[in-house]
Design a protein around this motif. Structure first.
Motif, mmCIF file in Angstrom:
data_model
loop_
_atom_site.group_PDB
_atom_site.id
_atom_site.type_symbol
_atom_site.label_atom_id
_atom_site.label_comp_id
_atom_site.label_asym_id
_atom_site.label_seq_id
_atom_site.Cartn_x
_atom_site.Cartn_y
_atom_site.Cartn_z
ATOM 1 N N PRO A 63 23.524 -3.668 15.447
ATOM 2 C CA PRO A 63 22.185 -3.978 15.454
ATOM 3 C C PRO A 63 21.241 -3.462 16.173
ATOM 4 C CG PRO A 63 23.664 -6.057 14.842
ATOM 5 C CD PRO A 63 24.788 -4.841 15.718
ATOM 6 N N ASP A 64 21.430 -3.512 17.592
ATOM 7 C CA ASP A 64 20.402 -3.044 18.674
ATOM 8 C C ASP A 64 20.442 -1.615 18.501
ATOM 9 O OD1 ASP A 64 20.423 -5.533 19.890
ATOM 10 O OD2 ASP A 64 21.775 -5.066 21.481
ATOM 11 N N GLU A 65 21.236 -0.856 18.053
ATOM 12 C CA GLU A 65 21.269 0.557 17.664
ATOM 13 C C GLU A 65 20.284 0.779 16.683
ATOM 14 O OE1 GLU A 65 25.427 2.353 19.629
ATOM 15 O OE2 GLU A 65 25.548 1.277 17.530
ATOM 16 N N ARG A 66 20.563 0.113 15.678
ATOM 17 C CA ARG A 66 19.706 0.163 14.645
ATOM 18 C C ARG A 66 18.293 0.033 14.897
ATOM 19 N NH1 ARG A 66 22.988 -2.953 9.834
ATOM 20 N NH2 ARG A 66 25.037 -1.694 9.973
ATOM 21 N N GLU A 67 17.700 -1.231 15.660
ATOM 22 C CA GLU A 67 16.616 -1.372 16.056
ATOM 23 C C GLU A 67 15.957 -0.111 16.868
ATOM 24 O OE1 GLU A 67 14.427 -3.951 15.002
ATOM 25 O OE2 GLU A 67 16.313 -4.274 13.568
ATOM 26 N N PHE A 68 16.808 0.270 17.729
ATOM 27 C CA PHE A 68 16.360 1.245 18.603
ATOM 28 C C PHE A 68 15.824 2.495 17.510
ATOM 29 C CE2 PHE A 68 19.120 0.065 22.182
ATOM 30 C CZ PHE A 68 17.858 -0.864 22.772
ATOM 31 N N PHE A 73 11.256 5.552 14.292
ATOM 32 C CA PHE A 73 10.759 5.763 12.887
ATOM 33 C C PHE A 73 9.658 5.096 12.454
ATOM 34 C CE2 PHE A 73 14.692 8.058 12.603
ATOM 35 C CZ PHE A 73 14.576 8.886 11.815
ATOM 36 N N ASP A 74 9.582 3.832 12.986
ATOM 37 C CA ASP A 74 8.285 3.097 12.694
ATOM 38 C C ASP A 74 7.052 3.550 13.452
ATOM 39 O OD1 ASP A 74 9.614 1.325 10.971
ATOM 40 O OD2 ASP A 74 9.750 -0.410 12.481
ATOM 41 N N MET A 75 7.137 4.026 14.650
ATOM 42 C CA MET A 75 6.190 4.533 15.491
ATOM 43 C C MET A 75 5.546 5.914 14.747
ATOM 44 S SD MET A 75 6.694 3.740 19.382
ATOM 45 C CE MET A 75 6.224 2.198 20.134
ATOM 46 N N TYR A 76 6.681 6.563 14.394
ATOM 47 C CA TYR A 76 6.372 7.844 13.848
ATOM 48 C C TYR A 76 5.283 7.565 12.577
ATOM 49 C CZ TYR A 76 6.671 12.223 11.197
ATOM 50 O OH TYR A 76 6.362 13.480 10.462
ATOM 51 N N ALA A 77 5.834 6.675 11.736
ATOM 52 C CA ALA A 77 5.247 6.327 10.483
ATOM 53 C C ALA A 77 3.898 5.964 10.772
ATOM 54 C CB ALA A 77 6.082 5.337 9.473
ATOM 55 N N ALA A 78 3.538 4.817 11.667
ATOM 56 C CA ALA A 78 2.329 4.323 11.972
ATOM 57 C C ALA A 78 1.384 5.183 12.196
ATOM 58 C CB ALA A 78 2.741 3.262 12.904
ATOM 59 N N MET A 79 1.754 6.430 13.211
ATOM 60 C CA MET A 79 0.860 7.310 13.537
ATOM 61 C C MET A 79 0.630 8.340 12.729
ATOM 62 S SD MET A 79 1.880 7.452 17.697
ATOM 63 C CE MET A 79 3.595 7.281 17.707
ATOM 64 N N ALA A 137 4.525 14.471 20.894
ATOM 65 C CA ALA A 137 3.993 14.368 22.328
ATOM 66 C C ALA A 137 3.810 12.788 22.967
ATOM 67 C CB ALA A 137 2.741 15.186 22.617
ATOM 68 N N GLU A 138 3.377 12.105 21.999
ATOM 69 C CA GLU A 138 3.233 10.794 22.229
ATOM 70 C C GLU A 138 4.477 10.021 22.451
ATOM 71 O OE1 GLU A 138 1.252 7.395 23.456
ATOM 72 O OE2 GLU A 138 0.182 9.449 23.310
ATOM 73 N N LEU A 139 5.359 10.196 21.520
ATOM 74 C CA LEU A 139 6.800 9.543 21.488
ATOM 75 C C LEU A 139 7.309 9.832 22.785
ATOM 76 C CD1 LEU A 139 7.731 10.114 17.941
ATOM 77 C CD2 LEU A 139 7.056 8.056 19.222
ATOM 78 N N GLN A 140 7.239 11.153 23.438
ATOM 79 C CA GLN A 140 7.844 11.701 24.374
ATOM 80 C C GLN A 140 7.197 11.184 25.555
ATOM 81 O OE1 GLN A 140 7.288 15.956 23.515
ATOM 82 N NE2 GLN A 140 9.395 16.263 22.859
ATOM 83 N N LYS A 141 6.233 10.800 25.738
ATOM 84 C CA LYS A 141 5.467 10.378 26.572
ATOM 85 C C LYS A 141 5.825 8.870 26.820
ATOM 86 C CE LYS A 141 0.981 10.920 26.373
ATOM 87 N NZ LYS A 141 -0.614 10.780 26.096
ATOM 88 N N ILE A 142 6.285 8.050 25.887
ATOM 89 C CA ILE A 142 6.462 6.600 26.162
ATOM 90 C C ILE A 142 8.132 6.498 26.162
ATOM 91 C CG2 ILE A 142 4.344 5.789 25.361
ATOM 92 C CD1 ILE A 142 5.770 5.064 22.605
#
Length: 67
Positions: free
Chosen positions: A8-13, A18-24, A41-46
């Motif tokens: 479950p932890d790996e699934r959440e990661f 994917f959730d952040m990608y979809a939101a942006m 670029a934003e995903l890489q930054k965080i």
């Protein structure tokens, strides 16, 4: 590896990336969708602080042929 083989932890990661990608990359009432390049670029930054750096590193490769 299949989704069912992950704990479950790996699934959440994975879901977080994917959730952040979809939101942006989707239009919001307060802003237009961002481009793939800007989002990556934003995903890489965080990565490392909010997201798993290993997942962020392979994320662009995993969906490149699907968009």
């Amino acid at each position: 590896m299949h989704w069912h083989g992950l704990n479950p932890d790996e699934r959440e990661f994975i879901r977080a990336v994917f959730d952040m990608y979809a939101a942006m990359t989707n239009d919001r009432p307060y802003r237009k969708a961002l481009t793939d390049e800007v989002v990556i670029a934003e995903l890489q930054k965080i990565s490392g602080s909010q997201l798993d750096p290993g997942l962020v590193k392979i994320f662009p490769v995993s969906f490149k042929d699907k968009v």
